[in-house]
Design a protein around this motif. Sequence first.
Motif, PDB file in Angstrom:
ATOM      1  N   GLY A 106       0.817  -1.218   0.000  1.00  0.00           N
ATOM      2  CA  GLY A 106       0.000   0.000   0.000  1.00  0.00           C
ATOM      3  C   GLY A 106       0.850   1.267   0.000  1.00  0.00           C
ATOM      4  O   GLY A 106       0.468   2.270   0.589  1.00  0.00           O
ATOM      5  N   ARG A 107       2.011   1.210  -0.654  1.00  0.00           N
ATOM      6  CA  ARG A 107       2.901   2.371  -0.707  1.00  0.00           C
ATOM      7  C   ARG A 107       2.961   2.905  -2.131  1.00  0.00           C
ATOM      8  O   ARG A 107       2.650   2.203  -3.094  1.00  0.00           O
ATOM      9  CB  ARG A 107       4.330   1.990  -0.257  1.00  0.00           C
ATOM     10  N   GLN A 108       3.407   4.162  -2.273  1.00  0.00           N
ATOM     11  CA  GLN A 108       3.495   4.747  -3.606  1.00  0.00           C
ATOM     12  C   GLN A 108       4.552   4.067  -4.457  1.00  0.00           C
ATOM     13  O   GLN A 108       4.412   3.935  -5.660  1.00  0.00           O
ATOM     14  CB  GLN A 108       3.822   6.245  -3.500  1.00  0.00           C
ATOM     15  N   LYS A 109       5.612   3.634  -3.828  1.00  0.00           N
ATOM     16  CA  LYS A 109       6.751   3.165  -4.620  1.00  0.00           C
ATOM     17  C   LYS A 109       7.583   2.168  -3.802  1.00  0.00           C
ATOM     18  O   LYS A 109       7.562   2.205  -2.558  1.00  0.00           O
ATOM     19  CB  LYS A 109       7.617   4.378  -4.973  1.00  0.00           C
ATOM     20  N   ALA A 110       8.316   1.316  -4.506  1.00  0.00           N
ATOM     21  CA  ALA A 110       9.264   0.416  -3.823  1.00  0.00           C
ATOM     22  C   ALA A 110      10.552   0.338  -4.629  1.00  0.00           C
ATOM     23  O   ALA A 110      10.546   0.534  -5.850  1.00  0.00           O
ATOM     24  CB  ALA A 110       8.650  -0.973  -3.669  1.00  0.00           C
ATOM     25  N   LEU A 111      11.640   0.083  -3.935  1.00  0.00           N
ATOM     26  CA  LEU A 111      12.952  -0.089  -4.585  1.00  0.00           C
ATOM     27  C   LEU A 111      13.549  -1.404  -4.105  1.00  0.00           C
ATOM     28  O   LEU A 111      13.548  -1.675  -2.895  1.00  0.00           O
ATOM     29  CB  LEU A 111      13.930   1.004  -4.139  1.00  0.00           C
ATOM     30  N   THR A 112      14.068  -2.188  -5.045  1.00  0.00           N
ATOM     31  CA  THR A 112      14.683  -3.457  -4.644  1.00  0.00           C
ATOM     32  C   THR A 112      16.172  -3.274  -4.349  1.00  0.00           C
ATOM     33  O   THR A 112      16.834  -2.388  -4.907  1.00  0.00           O
ATOM     34  CB  THR A 112      14.526  -4.509  -5.762  1.00  0.00           C
ATOM     35  N   TYR A 113      16.666  -4.149  -3.488  1.00  0.00           N
ATOM     36  CA  TYR A 113      18.092  -4.197  -3.134  1.00  0.00           C
ATOM     37  C   TYR A 113      18.521  -5.660  -3.124  1.00  0.00           C
ATOM     38  O   TYR A 113      17.679  -6.553  -2.959  1.00  0.00           O
ATOM     39  CB  TYR A 113      18.326  -3.594  -1.740  1.00  0.00           C
ATOM     40  N   ALA A 114      19.831  -5.882  -3.277  1.00  0.00           N
ATOM     41  CA  ALA A 114      20.332  -7.261  -3.371  1.00  0.00           C
ATOM     42  C   ALA A 114      19.938  -8.102  -2.168  1.00  0.00           C
ATOM     43  O   ALA A 114      19.677  -9.299  -2.290  1.00  0.00           O
ATOM     44  CB  ALA A 114      21.846  -7.251  -3.532  1.00  0.00           C
ATOM     45  N   PHE A 280      19.614   7.567  -5.365  1.00  0.00           N
ATOM     46  CA  PHE A 280      20.946   8.158  -5.371  1.00  0.00           C
ATOM     47  C   PHE A 280      21.573   8.186  -3.978  1.00  0.00           C
ATOM     48  O   PHE A 280      22.774   8.058  -3.837  1.00  0.00           O
ATOM     49  CB  PHE A 280      20.874   9.596  -5.915  1.00  0.00           C
ATOM     50  N   LEU A 281      20.722   8.382  -2.975  1.00  0.00           N
ATOM     51  CA  LEU A 281      21.275   8.666  -1.651  1.00  0.00           C
ATOM     52  C   LEU A 281      21.509   7.435  -0.788  1.00  0.00           C
ATOM     53  O   LEU A 281      22.139   7.533   0.251  1.00  0.00           O
ATOM     54  CB  LEU A 281      20.335   9.629  -0.892  1.00  0.00           C
ATOM     55  N   SER A 282      20.969   6.281  -1.189  1.00  0.00           N
ATOM     56  CA  SER A 282      21.088   5.149  -0.261  1.00  0.00           C
ATOM     57  C   SER A 282      22.450   4.452  -0.356  1.00  0.00           C
ATOM     58  O   SER A 282      22.764   3.615   0.478  1.00  0.00           O
ATOM     59  CB  SER A 282      19.956   4.132  -0.482  1.00  0.00           C
ATOM     60  N   GLY A 283      23.230   4.786  -1.381  1.00  0.00           N
ATOM     61  CA  GLY A 283      24.573   4.172  -1.453  1.00  0.00           C
ATOM     62  C   GLY A 283      24.511   2.724  -1.913  1.00  0.00           C
ATOM     63  O   GLY A 283      25.206   2.340  -2.857  1.00  0.00           O
ATOM     64  N   THR A 284      23.663   1.933  -1.309  1.00  0.00           N
ATOM     65  CA  THR A 284      23.593   0.513  -1.682  1.00  0.00           C
ATOM     66  C   THR A 284      22.815   0.307  -2.983  1.00  0.00           C
ATOM     67  O   THR A 284      22.640  -0.823  -3.427  1.00  0.00           O
ATOM     68  CB  THR A 284      22.970  -0.328  -0.546  1.00  0.00           C
ATOM     69  N   SER A 285      22.332   1.393  -3.598  1.00  0.00           N
ATOM     70  CA  SER A 285      21.800   1.274  -4.961  1.00  0.00           C
ATOM     71  C   SER A 285      22.788   1.874  -5.961  1.00  0.00           C
ATOM     72  O   SER A 285      22.524   1.900  -7.158  1.00  0.00           O
ATOM     73  CB  SER A 285      20.440   1.978  -5.067  1.00  0.00           C
ATOM     74  N   VAL A 286      23.895   2.369  -5.453  1.00  0.00           N
ATOM     75  CA  VAL A 286      24.910   2.976  -6.319  1.00  0.00           C
ATOM     76  C   VAL A 286      26.182   2.127  -6.345  1.00  0.00           C
ATOM     77  O   VAL A 286      26.786   1.924  -7.396  1.00  0.00           O
ATOM     78  CB  VAL A 286      25.269   4.397  -5.819  1.00  0.00           C
ATOM     79  N   PHE A 287      26.558   1.638  -5.178  1.00  0.00           N
ATOM     80  CA  PHE A 287      27.883   1.007  -5.054  1.00  0.00           C
ATOM     81  C   PHE A 287      27.860  -0.510  -5.007  1.00  0.00           C
ATOM     82  O   PHE A 287      28.876  -1.134  -4.710  1.00  0.00           O
ATOM     83  CB  PHE A 287      28.607   1.558  -3.813  1.00  0.00           C
ATOM     84  N   THR A 288      26.685  -1.093  -5.245  1.00  0.00           N
ATOM     85  CA  THR A 288      26.640  -2.555  -5.298  1.00  0.00           C
ATOM     86  C   THR A 288      25.495  -2.976  -6.210  1.00  0.00           C
ATOM     87  O   THR A 288      24.676  -2.144  -6.618  1.00  0.00           O
ATOM     88  CB  THR A 288      26.510  -3.161  -3.874  1.00  0.00           C
ATOM     89  N   THR A 289      25.468  -4.258  -6.564  1.00  0.00           N
ATOM     90  CA  THR A 289      24.487  -4.719  -7.546  1.00  0.00           C
ATOM     91  C   THR A 289      23.143  -5.019  -6.893  1.00  0.00           C
ATOM     92  O   THR A 289      23.033  -5.126  -5.678  1.00  0.00           O
ATOM     93  CB  THR A 289      24.997  -5.995  -8.240  1.00  0.00           C
ATOM     94  N   ASN A 290      22.139  -5.197  -7.757  1.00  0.00           N
ATOM     95  CA  ASN A 290      20.774  -5.475  -7.285  1.00  0.00           C
ATOM     96  C   ASN A 290      20.538  -6.993  -7.286  1.00  0.00           C
ATOM     97  O   ASN A 290      21.444  -7.774  -7.576  1.00  0.00           O
ATOM     98  CB  ASN A 290      19.794  -4.751  -8.217  1.00  0.00           C
ATOM     99  N   ILE A 291      19.317  -7.381  -6.984  1.00  0.00           N
ATOM    100  CA  ILE A 291      18.917  -8.791  -7.077  1.00  0.00           C
ATOM    101  C   ILE A 291      19.201  -9.289  -8.506  1.00  0.00           C
ATOM    102  O   ILE A 291      19.033  -8.535  -9.467  1.00  0.00           O
ATOM    103  CB  ILE A 291      17.399  -8.919  -6.822  1.00  0.00           C
ATOM    104  N   GLN A 292      19.562 -10.549  -8.643  1.00  0.00           N
ATOM    105  CA  GLN A 292      19.743 -11.087 -10.000  1.00  0.00           C
ATOM    106  C   GLN A 292      18.371 -11.164 -10.688  1.00  0.00           C
ATOM    107  O   GLN A 292      17.377 -11.555 -10.055  1.00  0.00           O
ATOM    108  CB  GLN A 292      20.363 -12.469  -9.925  1.00  0.00           C
ATOM    109  N   PRO A 293      18.291 -10.817 -11.980  1.00  0.00           N
ATOM    110  CA  PRO A 293      16.989 -10.806 -12.671  1.00  0.00           C
ATOM    111  C   PRO A 293      16.179 -12.100 -12.532  1.00  0.00           C
ATOM    112  O   PRO A 293      14.970 -12.036 -12.287  1.00  0.00           O
ATOM    113  CB  PRO A 293      17.357 -10.512 -14.127  1.00  0.00           C
TER     114      PRO A 293
END
Length: 410
Positions: A106-114, A280-293
């Motif tokens: 029930g949120r506007q948006k979500a972002l995935t992380y590894a 941009f600001l979370s660092g872990t979306s800039v300096f490391t990879t995401n979940i494998q597709p």
Amino acid sequence: MTALSAEPALARWGFSEWVESARRSGELIATPELDDRNDAVISINGRKVVNFAGIGILGWQHDPDVRNVFVETAMNYGLVVGGSRVVQGVARPHLELEALVAEITGRQKALTYATGLLANVGFVHAMSARFSFNDQPGVDNADTVFVLDRDSHWSMWKAVERFKFGRNLINFRHNDIADLRQVLENLRGRRVVVGFLTVYSDGSMAPVGEILDLCDEFGAVSFVDDANGFMVYGNGGHRFAAEYEELRRATFLMVSFGKSIGLGGGALAGPADALDAFRFLSGTSVFTTNIQPPTAGAIVHVLRRMRQDPSVMERYLDRVDRLRERLLGIGCTINATPTYVTSISVGSNHTAVRVRQDFLDRGYLVPMFGYPAVNKNQTVIRLMVNNRLSDEHLDGFLDTLAELKQKYEF
Ligand SMILES: Cc1ncc(COP(=O)(O)O)c(C=O)c1O
């Protein structure tokens, strides 16, 4: 050749002595080396062992359709995106997953992380960032105060490690509303994030509504780590329905795909503008990879099926309730709140080491949680029962537990 840890410079760290003494006390347990895949029964050095240690509770990771989706997604989108979110981007399975998580929570948006851990680290980093792309003023939230439940997960404590305790990091007693109120009284006028979990590692559940009421009263942002409860509760089931209804009011949510979904990865969900900034600001979306597709694609498939048929989880939770009754029946001390996380008190490390080994000798791998997951010498068997265990496996575990309980008097 000289052993590495005997090198003069490294010797000052004391690893050799520590390893030697932990080996003597039996606390340096051998890592289970699996001969094949993790399942209800595993093979360790050619020996079959009934596995109570896995965390993928429903066993989706073994479902033939889930595995097919994984393979198909790998064929279509490759094994990796090949870089971080900001630099290389994300694939369609990530976007589908993010849309689905936003809808479910029930949120506007979500972002995935590894991983969920990286989502937590990224959240803290983003909420306390001082950053601008150029010479213009950007965001400056370096004075943010984090107020965390004392029993928050290791990943949250790791994330706030650089904060100064008492100045921009304060804890409150576990699930203690009065204590939280007092902390917030002293922080009026500051930018405050209150962080807590839904389901804790000891099986307790947060008073979600009461904490969120306090956040509203004091104008604090709320952050809830729902790694353990995501899709276990709140998907139409009757257990903890009130808490999960309240949860929809939290500003930010973190979820992990390791427990109910049985795969891996994590996500943050919340207001759209904040999450756009987090890219941009979370660092872990800039300096490391995401979940494998392929994993992202498989998670989407599992989530859709769980939403279509919540009865799978309900039947699992019925089994956990029956197990709790039987544990009480043999005189075990277990956590009072009937979440699916069951903690069975064992006590001292000394006893725990022996109980674990006796279980193993009888063909059961049980997860023993000691310090720092719990207080010293308050070790527990921490069960997230795997639904692929048969009734006979559970019977055997309970019989063994009853016997060892008498032998070691815990
Ligand atoms: C409460 C809590 N938060 C965060 C995490 C980290 O999640 P992940 O395993 O996806 O990194 C865990 C994992 O066990 C957890 O239990």
